[in-house]
Design an enzyme around this catalytic site. Structure first.
Site, PDB file in Angstrom:
ATOM      1  CG  HIS A  95      -4.791   3.536  10.038  1.00 57.69           C
ATOM      2  ND1 HIS A  95      -4.031   2.738  10.862  1.00 57.69           N
ATOM      3  CD2 HIS A  95      -4.102   3.619   8.887  1.00 57.69           C
ATOM      4  CE1 HIS A  95      -2.945   2.355  10.218  1.00 57.69           C
ATOM      5  NE2 HIS A  95      -2.969   2.877   9.007  1.00 57.69           N
ATOM      6  CG  ASN A 132      -0.290  -0.285   2.500  1.00 55.51           C
ATOM      7  OD1 ASN A 132       0.932  -0.181   2.597  1.00 55.51           O
ATOM      8  ND2 ASN A 132      -1.053  -0.628   3.519  1.00 55.51           N
ATOM      9  NE  ARG A 181       1.648   1.482  12.365  1.00 51.77           N
ATOM     10  CZ  ARG A 181       1.206   1.363  11.110  1.00 51.77           C
ATOM     11  NH1 ARG A 181       0.733   2.410  10.466  1.00 51.77           N
ATOM     12  NH2 ARG A 181       1.198   0.188  10.503  1.00 51.77           N
ATOM     13  CD  GLN A 229      -4.912   3.479  14.147  1.00 51.86           C
ATOM     14  OE1 GLN A 229      -4.179   4.328  13.705  1.00 51.86           O
ATOM     15  NE2 GLN A 229      -5.214   2.394  13.465  1.00 51.86           N
TER      16      GLN A 229
HETATM   17  P1  NAD Z   1      10.243   1.001   4.543  1.00 47.57           P
HETATM   18  O1  NAD Z   1      10.764  -0.087   5.407  1.00 47.57           O
HETATM   19  O2  NAD Z   1      10.319   0.844   3.058  1.00 47.57           O
HETATM   20  O3  NAD Z   1      10.951   2.388   4.914  1.00 47.57           O
HETATM   21  C1  NAD Z   1      11.098   2.833   6.222  1.00 47.57           C
HETATM   22  C2  NAD Z   1      12.277   3.789   6.256  1.00 47.57           C
HETATM   23  O4  NAD Z   1      12.313   4.420   7.549  1.00 47.57           O
HETATM   24  C3  NAD Z   1      13.633   3.087   6.071  1.00 47.57           C
HETATM   25  O5  NAD Z   1      14.380   3.741   5.061  1.00 47.57           O
HETATM   26  C4  NAD Z   1      14.290   3.215   7.435  1.00 47.57           C
HETATM   27  O6  NAD Z   1      15.710   3.307   7.368  1.00 47.57           O
HETATM   28  C5  NAD Z   1      13.674   4.511   7.933  1.00 47.57           C
HETATM   29  N1  NAD Z   1      13.800   4.698   9.380  1.00 47.57           N
HETATM   30  C6  NAD Z   1      13.661   3.780  10.368  1.00 47.57           C
HETATM   31  N2  NAD Z   1      13.908   4.339  11.558  1.00 47.57           N
HETATM   32  C7  NAD Z   1      14.193   5.651  11.327  1.00 47.57           C
HETATM   33  C8  NAD Z   1      14.532   6.726  12.164  1.00 47.57           C
HETATM   34  N3  NAD Z   1      14.689   6.566  13.486  1.00 47.57           N
HETATM   35  N4  NAD Z   1      14.734   7.925  11.595  1.00 47.57           N
HETATM   36  C9  NAD Z   1      14.651   8.098  10.249  1.00 47.57           C
HETATM   37  N5  NAD Z   1      14.341   7.090   9.397  1.00 47.57           N
HETATM   38  C10 NAD Z   1      14.115   5.881   9.944  1.00 47.57           C
HETATM   39  O7  NAD Z   1       8.729   1.205   4.998  1.00 47.57           O
HETATM   40  P2  NAD Z   1       7.542   1.905   4.199  1.00 47.57           P
HETATM   41  O8  NAD Z   1       6.868   0.904   3.330  1.00 47.57           O
HETATM   42  O9  NAD Z   1       8.043   3.164   3.598  1.00 47.57           O
HETATM   43  O10 NAD Z   1       6.535   2.209   5.396  1.00 47.57           O
HETATM   44  C11 NAD Z   1       6.932   3.049   6.466  1.00 47.57           C
HETATM   45  C12 NAD Z   1       5.891   3.032   7.559  1.00 47.57           C
HETATM   46  O11 NAD Z   1       4.691   3.658   7.107  1.00 47.57           O
HETATM   47  C13 NAD Z   1       5.429   1.642   7.985  1.00 47.57           C
HETATM   48  O12 NAD Z   1       6.325   1.034   8.886  1.00 47.57           O
HETATM   49  C14 NAD Z   1       4.103   1.948   8.616  1.00 47.57           C
HETATM   50  O13 NAD Z   1       4.265   2.266   9.985  1.00 47.57           O
HETATM   51  C15 NAD Z   1       3.609   3.172   7.871  1.00 47.57           C
HETATM   52  N6  NAD Z   1       2.476   2.844   6.970  1.00 47.57           N
HETATM   53  C16 NAD Z   1       1.274   3.446   7.189  1.00 47.57           C
HETATM   54  C17 NAD Z   1       0.191   3.129   6.392  1.00 47.57           C
HETATM   55  C18 NAD Z   1      -1.158   3.790   6.575  1.00 47.57           C
HETATM   56  O14 NAD Z   1      -2.157   3.265   6.097  1.00 47.57           O
HETATM   57  N7  NAD Z   1      -1.231   4.921   7.225  1.00 47.57           N
HETATM   58  C19 NAD Z   1       0.330   2.167   5.380  1.00 47.57           C
HETATM   59  C20 NAD Z   1       1.590   1.609   5.146  1.00 47.57           C
HETATM   60  C21 NAD Z   1       2.646   1.934   5.968  1.00 47.57           C
END
Ligand code: NAD
Length: 358
Positions: A309, A117, A256, A285
């Site tokens: 959400h 997503n 989050r 949530q």
């Molecule tokens: P991803 O794993 O591709 O990317 C996450 C990035 O965050 C990585 O590059 C990682 O190095 C970086 N990161 C981790 N800790 C960090 C920190 N302390 N400071 C800076 N950067 C940091 O994940 P993604 O697919 O891009 O998704 C990211 C997050 O988005 C998910 O973990 C989820 O919590 C959230 N998400 C929300 C929804 C929604 O419906 N609202 C849907 C999908 C994902």
């Protein structure tokens, strides 16, 4: 094998729309398939407290399916009691509702449907940035009220062009946000992440990495949060960090809720330190009725773009994460290796680098 899925109840909408796959009614579309192979499939939305279906069935379930949209919070304490549990599958992206360190301790694998997503969320982020910067919500509310006073909304409306936008986290979603922002001719695109973007990617979006978080936020007109929730990001955007934001900056968080401090954000919007806050994720949530993010407003009566959400649960996304869940289950049932990008916790512990630096 007992498979337990915690999903939300979709009601009338889910009965009318079978593509709402992530609901207790439509059950990710896998009941027939699972039962035809003799497996037991329990689906419930009841997830809180010791008498909940979640806690009751967790005692002997082998597979747990959850979604970030209606998270079944699998704490370390509950993990102790889940004696038969082998694998947790997140139908979606983001497995912070599972105590990942406890999963490592108990040898429970955790997988998510990576990428399923990320476009859905990146589009929502761009929309949220625009609706804050352009002061859209108060303008629309004015129309619904039957009023027409252009100056009342134009006084806090800006162009995105020429602004500095930065993402905390430049993974799948953060990078896609930067890609989508490129044509807006922002003054600069920045990112903060302990992992640098690959060279071809940073060239494509022309984003500059800033290595100190306070320095990073102090340069941004808009900050968007796109990193997972883990020990290193819980409460990352707190009262202290908010002091370093430019006065009147906008903050968008679809990552989050718990990454941003609930009270500090509400106070910053109220005072105008933040001109607005937008997103779809909440520290609990469903969000309680009295959650301050539901009602907070900036001094000019706008600056709130909060929604439930749902950014990552468009019908397109649901088709992808339902199919991805089935494919993870198929691999598990037939002892086939999992797609490496889906594995958060594998047989030997953390297999992802995205949930904090270890
Ligand atoms: P991803 O794993 O591709 O990317 C996450 C990035 O965050 C990585 O590059 C990682 O190095 C970086 N990161 C981790 N800790 C960090 C920190 N302390 N400071 C800076 N950067 C940091 O994940 P993604 O697919 O891009 O998704 C990211 C997050 O988005 C998910 O973990 C989820 O919590 C959230 N998400 C929300 C929804 C929604 O419906 N609202 C849907 C999908 C994902």
């Amino acid at each position: 094998m007992k498979v337990l899925a915690i999903l939300y109840t979709g009601g009338e909408a889910a009965r009318q729309e079978p593509r709402l796959l992530g609901t207790t009614e439509n059950q990710l579309g896998i009941r027939e398939w699972l039962e035809s192979q003799g497996h037991e499939y329990i689906v419930s939305e009841d997830k809180e407290g010791p008498d909940s279906a979640f806690q009751k069935h967790l005692a002997d379930a082998e597979v747990l399916i959850t979604t970030p949209f209606h998270p079944g919070y699998l704490t370390a304490e509950l993990m102790e009691k889940a004696k038969n549990l082998k694998i947790c599958i997140t139908a979606g992206v983001g497995s912070d509702h599972i105590d990942l360190n406890a999963a490592v301790k108990h040898g429970v694998e955790v997988l998510e449907v990576s990428g399923s997503n990320v476009v859905s969320v990146a589009e929502h982020v761009v929309m949220s940035i625009l609706l804050l910067v352009r002061n859209f919500v108060p303008a629309h509310e004015m129309i619904e009220r039957g009023d027409w006073q252009v100056s009342d909304v134009a006084r806090n409306a800006y162009d995105l062009e020429g602004k500095v936008v930065g993402t905390i986290g430049a993974g799948r979603i953060g990078f896609r946000v930067l890609q989508r922002l490129k044509p807006f001719n922002c003054k600069e695109l920045l990112y903060f992440d302990y992992a640098a973007l690959p060279e071809h990617a940073s060239k494509e979006v022309e984003a500059r990495r800033v290595e100190d978080l306070k320095d990073f936020v102090s340069q941004c007109d808009v900050v968007t949060v796109n990193c997972p929730l883990h020990e290193g990001t819980r409460g990352l955007v707190n009262a202290e960090l908010l002091k370093h934001f430019k006065k009147g900056a906008w903050l968008v968080n679809t990552a989050r809720g718990a990454i941003c401090d609930r009270e500090a954000v509400a106070a910053a919007v109220k005072s105008g330190q933040l001109n607005g806050y937008s997103g779809d994720v909440w520290n609990v949530q469903p969000a309680p009725k009295d959650h301050p993010w539901r009602y907070m407003k900036n001094p000019l009566g706008g600056g709130n773009g909060m929604v439930p959400h749902y950014s990552g649960t468009t019908l397109d996304a649901q088709a992808r994460y339902a199919a991805g869940t089935r494919s993870i289950l198929e691999n598990y049932l037939t002892n086939k290796p999992q797609e490496p990008q889906n594995v958060i916790i594998g047989k030997k512990g953390y297999e992802t680098k995205a949930y904090g630096q270890r």
